[in-house]
Design an enzyme around this catalytic site. Structure first.
Site, PDB file in Angstrom:
ATOM      1  N   LYS A  13       1.827   9.545   4.662  1.00 24.24           N
ATOM      2  CA  LYS A  13       3.218   9.061   4.624  1.00 24.24           C
ATOM      3  C   LYS A  13       3.563   8.472   3.252  1.00 24.24           C
ATOM      4  O   LYS A  13       4.627   8.725   2.717  1.00 24.24           O
ATOM      5  CB  LYS A  13       3.459   7.972   5.687  1.00 24.24           C
ATOM      6  CG  LYS A  13       3.241   8.417   7.113  1.00 24.24           C
ATOM      7  CD  LYS A  13       3.699   7.351   8.102  1.00 24.24           C
ATOM      8  CE  LYS A  13       2.967   6.020   7.991  1.00 24.24           C
ATOM      9  NZ  LYS A  13       1.555   6.066   8.365  1.00 24.24           N
ATOM     10  N   ARG A  88       8.239   1.886  13.918  1.00 25.48           N
ATOM     11  CA  ARG A  88       6.949   2.190  14.533  1.00 25.48           C
ATOM     12  C   ARG A  88       7.019   2.008  16.044  1.00 25.48           C
ATOM     13  O   ARG A  88       6.047   2.293  16.742  1.00 25.48           O
ATOM     14  CB  ARG A  88       5.888   1.256  13.984  1.00 25.48           C
ATOM     15  CG  ARG A  88       4.978   1.890  12.919  1.00 25.48           C
ATOM     16  CD  ARG A  88       4.033   0.814  12.460  1.00 25.48           C
ATOM     17  NE  ARG A  88       2.846   1.220  11.821  1.00 25.48           N
ATOM     18  CZ  ARG A  88       2.687   1.279  10.490  1.00 25.48           C
ATOM     19  NH1 ARG A  88       3.687   1.088   9.691  1.00 25.48           N
ATOM     20  NH2 ARG A  88       1.507   1.566   9.981  1.00 25.48           N
ATOM     21  N   ARG A 128     -10.114   5.543   0.654  1.00 23.98           N
ATOM     22  CA  ARG A 128      -8.830   5.404  -0.048  1.00 23.98           C
ATOM     23  C   ARG A 128      -8.829   4.206  -0.997  1.00 23.98           C
ATOM     24  O   ARG A 128      -9.243   3.118  -0.635  1.00 23.98           O
ATOM     25  CB  ARG A 128      -7.724   5.243   0.996  1.00 23.98           C
ATOM     26  CG  ARG A 128      -6.361   4.954   0.432  1.00 23.98           C
ATOM     27  CD  ARG A 128      -5.281   5.216   1.433  1.00 23.98           C
ATOM     28  NE  ARG A 128      -5.188   4.246   2.497  1.00 23.98           N
ATOM     29  CZ  ARG A 128      -4.284   4.282   3.473  1.00 23.98           C
ATOM     30  NH1 ARG A 128      -3.412   5.272   3.521  1.00 23.98           N
ATOM     31  NH2 ARG A 128      -4.248   3.363   4.410  1.00 23.98           N
ATOM     32  N   ARG A 163      -7.725  -1.424   0.410  1.00 21.24           N
ATOM     33  CA  ARG A 163      -7.022  -2.312   1.337  1.00 21.24           C
ATOM     34  C   ARG A 163      -8.002  -2.974   2.297  1.00 21.24           C
ATOM     35  O   ARG A 163      -8.949  -2.329   2.752  1.00 21.24           O
ATOM     36  CB  ARG A 163      -6.005  -1.494   2.153  1.00 21.24           C
ATOM     37  CG  ARG A 163      -4.689  -1.329   1.452  1.00 21.24           C
ATOM     38  CD  ARG A 163      -3.781  -0.373   2.152  1.00 21.24           C
ATOM     39  NE  ARG A 163      -3.609  -0.609   3.590  1.00 21.24           N
ATOM     40  CZ  ARG A 163      -2.757   0.063   4.345  1.00 21.24           C
ATOM     41  NH1 ARG A 163      -1.988   1.001   3.786  1.00 21.24           N
ATOM     42  NH2 ARG A 163      -2.645  -0.188   5.627  1.00 21.24           N
ATOM     43  N   ARG A 174      -5.964   0.893  14.564  1.00 24.69           N
ATOM     44  CA  ARG A 174      -4.609   1.266  14.116  1.00 24.69           C
ATOM     45  C   ARG A 174      -4.203   2.629  14.684  1.00 24.69           C
ATOM     46  O   ARG A 174      -3.036   2.859  15.022  1.00 24.69           O
ATOM     47  CB  ARG A 174      -4.553   1.282  12.578  1.00 24.69           C
ATOM     48  CG  ARG A 174      -4.495  -0.132  11.991  1.00 24.69           C
ATOM     49  CD  ARG A 174      -5.038  -0.209  10.575  1.00 24.69           C
ATOM     50  NE  ARG A 174      -4.282   0.547   9.614  1.00 24.69           N
ATOM     51  CZ  ARG A 174      -4.787   0.945   8.429  1.00 24.69           C
ATOM     52  NH1 ARG A 174      -6.018   0.652   8.092  1.00 24.69           N
ATOM     53  NH2 ARG A 174      -4.040   1.629   7.611  1.00 24.69           N
TER      54      ARG A 174
HETATM   55  P1  AMP Z   1       0.828   0.579   6.687  1.00 19.54           P
HETATM   56  O1  AMP Z   1       0.703   0.218   5.243  1.00 19.54           O
HETATM   57  O2  AMP Z   1       2.074   1.335   7.008  1.00 19.54           O
HETATM   58  O3  AMP Z   1      -0.431   1.259   7.221  1.00 19.54           O
HETATM   59  O4  AMP Z   1       0.965  -0.806   7.495  1.00 19.54           O
HETATM   60  C1  AMP Z   1      -0.072  -1.767   7.462  1.00 19.54           C
HETATM   61  C2  AMP Z   1       0.083  -2.728   8.612  1.00 19.54           C
HETATM   62  O5  AMP Z   1       1.325  -3.440   8.512  1.00 19.54           O
HETATM   63  C3  AMP Z   1       0.113  -2.090   9.992  1.00 19.54           C
HETATM   64  O6  AMP Z   1      -1.192  -1.823  10.502  1.00 19.54           O
HETATM   65  C4  AMP Z   1       0.853  -3.164  10.803  1.00 19.54           C
HETATM   66  O7  AMP Z   1      -0.008  -4.254  11.089  1.00 19.54           O
HETATM   67  C5  AMP Z   1       1.885  -3.662   9.802  1.00 19.54           C
HETATM   68  N1  AMP Z   1       3.154  -2.894   9.899  1.00 19.54           N
HETATM   69  C6  AMP Z   1       3.692  -2.089   8.939  1.00 19.54           C
HETATM   70  N2  AMP Z   1       4.859  -1.562   9.368  1.00 19.54           N
HETATM   71  C7  AMP Z   1       5.051  -2.029  10.620  1.00 19.54           C
HETATM   72  C8  AMP Z   1       6.062  -1.814  11.601  1.00 19.54           C
HETATM   73  N3  AMP Z   1       7.117  -0.999  11.387  1.00 19.54           N
HETATM   74  N4  AMP Z   1       5.934  -2.450  12.792  1.00 19.54           N
HETATM   75  C9  AMP Z   1       4.908  -3.284  13.037  1.00 19.54           C
HETATM   76  N5  AMP Z   1       3.907  -3.519  12.160  1.00 19.54           N
HETATM   77  C10 AMP Z   1       3.971  -2.894  10.961  1.00 19.54           C
END
Ligand code: AMP
Length: 219
Positions: A13, A88, A128, A163, A174
């Site tokens: 993404k 999400r 990553r 990360r 996740r």
């Molecule tokens: P990402 O970088 O998109 O993988 O997001 C990292 C973490 O941020 C996720 O595992 C969630 O804990 C939180 N997060 C990011 N976007 C959302 C969202 N739209 N709703 C809820 N939690 C989110």
């Protein structure tokens, strides 16, 4: 136009969202990046959400919705944005529709769903590394796309970071969280908007196919 990047963690993404952002001149907004910045800066919001993120859980809807709605009112996203990692949940998707209506925007929402087999996702994520320079954010993979110099970004020369939540245990959590919500999200976009699903095996080809789809949907 709002382009919504759906897909489990590690499906591309961020990578694809950033390419589309450059090519289409739309801002790339990643809720994960916003939250990580808040955690690094140790803000009140950062402290509130840190536990959810490090445990691979979703941040509560009301917190995410408020964060995104505030960001979407800024001038640089007047013409839409690439939303990476938002919505999400169905509640977030409904809230985005309401936000667009309330702000008299005529923009379309188009969802792009990226699907990749879980075992490939895990291989991608545990290797990553991401550029620590926020403006660059280039993503490398120490196994399949290593930087020329270990730990250094090829694009801007900043240090590369792993990360905290990119470990196998958290990734599995996740993924489970993603699959819990993904079905109703995909159904929501099928019913209310337009959605294009793709397995982005070859990055260039995937971007080409997505851009072709977006052109068709807009004409
Ligand atoms: P990402 O970088 O998109 O993988 O997001 C990292 C973490 O941020 C996720 O595992 C969630 O804990 C939180 N997060 C990011 N976007 C959302 C969202 N739209 N709703 C809820 N939690 C989110």
């Amino acid at each position: 136009m709002y382009i919504i990047m759906l897909g489990a963690p590690g499906t591309g993404k961020g990578t694809i969202g950033k390419i589309l952002s450059e090519n289409m001149n739309l801002m790339h907004i990643s809720t994960g990046d916003i939250f990580r910045e808040q955690i690094n800066k140790k803000t009140e919001l950062g402290q509130k959400i840190e536990g959810y993120i490090s445990n691979g859980l979703l941040v509560p809807d009301d917190v995410v919705i408020e964060t995104v709605n505030t960001r979407l009112l800024e001038e640089d996203v007047e013409n839409g944005a690439i939303l990476d990692g938002y919505p999400r949940t169905e509640k977030q998707a409904k809230s985005l529709e309401e936000f667009i209506l309330k702000n008299n925007k005529t923009d379309k929402c188009v969802a792009i769903e990226l699907s990749v087999p879980d075992e490939e996702i895990i291989k991608r994520i545990v290797n990553r590394v991401t550029c620590s320079n926020k403006k660059c954010g280039a993503i490398f993979n120490t196994a399949t796309k290593p930087p020329k110099k270990e730990g250094i970004c090829d694009v801007c020369g900043s240090t590369l970071k792993r990360r905290d939540d990119d470990n196998e245990e958290t990734v599995r959590k996740r993924l489970a969280v993603y699959y819990e919500n993904s079905k109703e999200l995909v159904e929501f976009y099928k019913k209310n908007n337009a959605i294009y699903s793709i397995y982005p095996k070859d990055l260039d080809k995937a971007v080409e196919d997505i851009e072709q789809y977006l052109k068709n949907v807009n004409s």
